[in-house]
Design an enzyme around this catalytic site. Sequence first.
Site, PDB file in Angstrom:
ATOM      1  N   ARG A 187      22.333  41.422 -44.187  1.00  0.00           N
ATOM      2  CA  ARG A 187      21.152  41.971 -44.875  1.00  0.00           C
ATOM      3  C   ARG A 187      20.657  43.207 -44.135  1.00  0.00           C
ATOM      4  O   ARG A 187      20.247  44.188 -44.737  1.00  0.00           O
ATOM      5  CB  ARG A 187      20.058  40.915 -44.964  1.00  0.00           C
ATOM      6  CG  ARG A 187      20.128  40.027 -46.197  1.00  0.00           C
ATOM      7  CD  ARG A 187      21.503  39.416 -46.452  1.00  0.00           C
ATOM      8  NE  ARG A 187      21.487  38.491 -47.559  1.00  0.00           N
ATOM      9  CZ  ARG A 187      21.168  37.194 -47.440  1.00  0.00           C
ATOM     10  NH1 ARG A 187      20.904  36.658 -46.239  1.00  0.00           N
ATOM     11  NH2 ARG A 187      21.157  36.427 -48.501  1.00  0.00           N
ATOM     12  N   ASP A 216      27.722  38.782 -46.700  1.00  0.00           N
ATOM     13  CA  ASP A 216      26.764  38.242 -47.681  1.00  0.00           C
ATOM     14  C   ASP A 216      26.763  39.188 -48.869  1.00  0.00           C
ATOM     15  O   ASP A 216      27.554  40.131 -48.919  1.00  0.00           O
ATOM     16  CB  ASP A 216      25.365  38.087 -47.048  1.00  0.00           C
ATOM     17  CG  ASP A 216      24.619  36.896 -47.635  1.00  0.00           C
ATOM     18  OD1 ASP A 216      24.432  36.868 -48.867  1.00  0.00           O
ATOM     19  OD2 ASP A 216      24.241  35.984 -46.880  1.00  0.00           O
ATOM     20  N   HIS A 276      27.228  34.053 -52.307  1.00  0.00           N
ATOM     21  CA  HIS A 276      26.819  35.111 -51.367  1.00  0.00           C
ATOM     22  C   HIS A 276      27.993  36.032 -51.034  1.00  0.00           C
ATOM     23  O   HIS A 276      28.206  36.384 -49.881  1.00  0.00           O
ATOM     24  CB  HIS A 276      26.248  34.491 -50.085  1.00  0.00           C
ATOM     25  CG  HIS A 276      24.878  33.897 -50.282  1.00  0.00           C
ATOM     26  ND1 HIS A 276      23.751  34.657 -50.501  1.00  0.00           N
ATOM     27  CD2 HIS A 276      24.462  32.603 -50.305  1.00  0.00           C
ATOM     28  CE1 HIS A 276      22.691  33.870 -50.644  1.00  0.00           C
ATOM     29  NE2 HIS A 276      23.095  32.609 -50.542  1.00  0.00           N
ATOM     30  N   GLU A 340      24.219  27.858 -51.738  1.00  0.00           N
ATOM     31  CA  GLU A 340      23.633  28.611 -52.838  1.00  0.00           C
ATOM     32  C   GLU A 340      24.689  29.305 -53.716  1.00  0.00           C
ATOM     33  O   GLU A 340      24.704  30.531 -53.820  1.00  0.00           O
ATOM     34  CB  GLU A 340      22.641  29.640 -52.285  1.00  0.00           C
ATOM     35  CG  GLU A 340      21.474  28.964 -51.574  1.00  0.00           C
ATOM     36  CD  GLU A 340      20.463  29.937 -50.984  1.00  0.00           C
ATOM     37  OE1 GLU A 340      19.267  29.612 -50.994  1.00  0.00           O
ATOM     38  OE2 GLU A 340      20.853  31.009 -50.490  1.00  0.00           O
ATOM     39  N   TYR A 431      13.739  27.844 -39.076  1.00  0.00           N
ATOM     40  CA  TYR A 431      14.031  29.105 -39.762  1.00  0.00           C
ATOM     41  C   TYR A 431      13.159  30.229 -39.188  1.00  0.00           C
ATOM     42  O   TYR A 431      11.990  30.371 -39.526  1.00  0.00           O
ATOM     43  CB  TYR A 431      13.840  28.937 -41.273  1.00  0.00           C
ATOM     44  CG  TYR A 431      15.170  28.704 -41.976  1.00  0.00           C
ATOM     45  CD1 TYR A 431      16.101  27.825 -41.432  1.00  0.00           C
ATOM     46  CD2 TYR A 431      15.504  29.374 -43.148  1.00  0.00           C
ATOM     47  CE1 TYR A 431      17.332  27.621 -42.050  1.00  0.00           C
ATOM     48  CE2 TYR A 431      16.731  29.177 -43.781  1.00  0.00           C
ATOM     49  CZ  TYR A 431      17.639  28.294 -43.218  1.00  0.00           C
ATOM     50  OH  TYR A 431      18.853  28.095 -43.823  1.00  0.00           O
ATOM     51  N   PHE A 432      13.776  31.025 -38.346  1.00  0.00           N
ATOM     52  CA  PHE A 432      13.015  32.059 -37.644  1.00  0.00           C
ATOM     53  C   PHE A 432      12.763  33.309 -38.491  1.00  0.00           C
ATOM     54  O   PHE A 432      12.122  34.240 -38.028  1.00  0.00           O
ATOM     55  CB  PHE A 432      13.724  32.450 -36.340  1.00  0.00           C
ATOM     56  CG  PHE A 432      13.600  31.433 -35.234  1.00  0.00           C
ATOM     57  CD1 PHE A 432      12.947  30.224 -35.429  1.00  0.00           C
ATOM     58  CD2 PHE A 432      14.129  31.693 -33.983  1.00  0.00           C
ATOM     59  CE1 PHE A 432      12.824  29.282 -34.402  1.00  0.00           C
ATOM     60  CE2 PHE A 432      14.017  30.767 -32.936  1.00  0.00           C
ATOM     61  CZ  PHE A 432      13.361  29.558 -33.151  1.00  0.00           C
ATOM     62  N   ASP A 433      13.262  33.308 -39.735  1.00  0.00           N
ATOM     63  CA  ASP A 433      12.848  34.413 -40.620  1.00  0.00           C
ATOM     64  C   ASP A 433      11.474  34.124 -41.212  1.00  0.00           C
ATOM     65  O   ASP A 433      10.782  35.031 -41.657  1.00  0.00           O
ATOM     66  CB  ASP A 433      13.870  34.651 -41.740  1.00  0.00           C
ATOM     67  CG  ASP A 433      14.177  33.403 -42.557  1.00  0.00           C
ATOM     68  OD1 ASP A 433      14.145  32.293 -41.993  1.00  0.00           O
ATOM     69  OD2 ASP A 433      14.445  33.528 -43.765  1.00  0.00           O
ATOM     70  N   THR A 481      17.768  38.128 -42.215  1.00  0.00           N
ATOM     71  CA  THR A 481      17.141  39.415 -41.895  1.00  0.00           C
ATOM     72  C   THR A 481      16.782  40.261 -43.122  1.00  0.00           C
ATOM     73  O   THR A 481      16.679  41.476 -43.014  1.00  0.00           O
ATOM     74  CB  THR A 481      18.059  40.228 -40.960  1.00  0.00           C
ATOM     75  OG1 THR A 481      19.318  40.442 -41.618  1.00  0.00           O
ATOM     76  CG2 THR A 481      18.269  39.521 -39.639  1.00  0.00           C
ATOM     77  N   GLU A 482      16.571  39.609 -44.272  1.00  0.00           N
ATOM     78  CA  GLU A 482      16.129  40.404 -45.425  1.00  0.00           C
ATOM     79  C   GLU A 482      14.897  41.240 -45.044  1.00  0.00           C
ATOM     80  O   GLU A 482      14.770  42.389 -45.438  1.00  0.00           O
ATOM     81  CB  GLU A 482      15.749  39.504 -46.601  1.00  0.00           C
ATOM     82  CG  GLU A 482      16.911  38.852 -47.311  1.00  0.00           C
ATOM     83  CD  GLU A 482      17.193  37.458 -46.794  1.00  0.00           C
ATOM     84  OE1 GLU A 482      16.935  37.199 -45.590  1.00  0.00           O
ATOM     85  OE2 GLU A 482      17.692  36.612 -47.574  1.00  0.00           O
TER      86      GLU A 482
END
Length: 552
Positions: A187, A216, A276, A340, A431-433, A481-482
């Site tokens: 991302r 991705d 993805h 997904e 989830y660190f995002d 990292t979006e």
Amino acid sequence: MGIRKLIMTTSLLAMAVISPAQQPAPQETKMDHSVSVIPQPLLLEYTDGEFVVEPDLKIFVKDKSPVAQAAAQLLSDKISATTGHAVKIEHSEPKKEVRNAIQLLTSSTDAALGDEGYTVSVTSNGIIARAPKPAGLLYAAETIRQLFPPELELKSRTGTSPLSIPALTIIDKPRFSWRGCMLDCSRHFMEKDFIFHYLDILAYYKMNVFHWHLTDDQGWRLEIKKYPRLTEFGAWRQEDGKRYGGFYTQEDAKEVIAYAKKLNIRVVPEIEMPGHSSAAIASYPYLSCFENVKEVPSQWGIERTIMCAGKESVFEFEENVLAEVAALFPDDYVHIGGDEAPKNNWKECPKCQERIKSEGLKDENELQSYFIKRIEKVLAKHGKKMIGWDEIYEGGLSPTAIVQYWNHDQYFRGAIENGNRVITSPTKFAYFDYPEFPDPEKPKWMRILPVSTVYSFDPIIEGVQPWQEHLVLGGEAPLWTERAPQPRVEHQLLPRLTAFSEVLWSRRGPKDYNDFLKRLDANYLRLDAMGIKYNPHEKENRGKEQPAPAQQ
Ligand code: ACM
Ligand code: ZN
């Protein structure tokens, strides 16, 4: 070593090998000096006196392995920069007792400390670290770094006061063998030098897995020689009217692997399939059912177009890609994503439907299972074990697959019941995002994940039976990292990684969050000295109302 010290060390060693559940909290018998280590060592006992670094300090390391050598170099570099005196490394053991020395020894110690355990003894004479294996010496070195004052982390010398450490003994080994962080380099592309820096941070907190998310929808980041369009075309997208992207050559990947190896970090590449995969499909449209994706997407979200599971040419592609990946990455594990993957196209694709019929499959979920199991066989041919996100449970899980639990509790429990090995990364703890505190710039669906919630996590999730515990390899914190281009990564990672490292490394049992916070305060000073741009919210909002921690 005096007899009193010997008896004490022997008894500490004996305590280190009893099961974690039986162990008492670390004893700190003298509080006149104190040190703060994250993750918390198994046992730490103060003794008398202190070690003061003098200008002719030497480091002894006989073990020739890259990890042991890196441990010595790390300490030499830090102490040299801080004191202004070059610290010499001797590649031998001292012939007789020496003063003013740091000795890193891989012999004559207790095998019960395992592959990553170590002891450190600090006396007025110097420091002796012992470990059965080189990795233990690296972790001893990382601990020794934290025993010194925070000035050790400054890039250059600023003060004149001598460096010192209180006399003490530490015995330490990790609770889990899989202590990972995932970084999404699709991302947003992360420069190779930044990856080195990221690995340094992981090693500082004794993390030993770098899960490298390389492909991705929004970008393919690894050179594959047989399919040059993956990086000529698939590594680039349009962003605000500009071409954005980047990729790692196989030589870059080798450098990253070599750098990580010295830090006892395994590099697990992730090549996403069948979902993805838009960047690959845009590069080679035949990989999809309907050849309808021609551009690398620049918007976030789950793309409906995935790899076709009916065409043999798709499996040929994956086999060729994985052959290069397997040759490049020496680690035993390869991650194939598997999350997904919307099945809309598979429902309409004649080739996918034909595959369902010819293989006697019930539905598209079983088709996904067919796809993943076939890929697992490809990896096995190369001697690799397969990891996939928890959706690889859908439609039937192979008994040898390793499941990375992130979102589906039922798949985690099913995998454990099946006897599969599991890596824990649940969104609500790892989830660190996700934002640490309410952040208007983050999407509303993102849960708030404060440090306290991360600290409250236990990978032996409620319901896991004692005889199943060995199936839980450990945990990983995914950093998607979006919304985190490279300059934002430190902010997302820290301070939460401090808590996560302690979850994975430190002893099981009642946790003392207030004690952790005290050590975190000391750790902030070190991060400041390193110039790391961690998220200041926890520090600035300590004690103010915080979101209730999630329940496990
Ligand atoms: C995931 O977060 N899609 C594994
Ligand atoms: Zn198809």
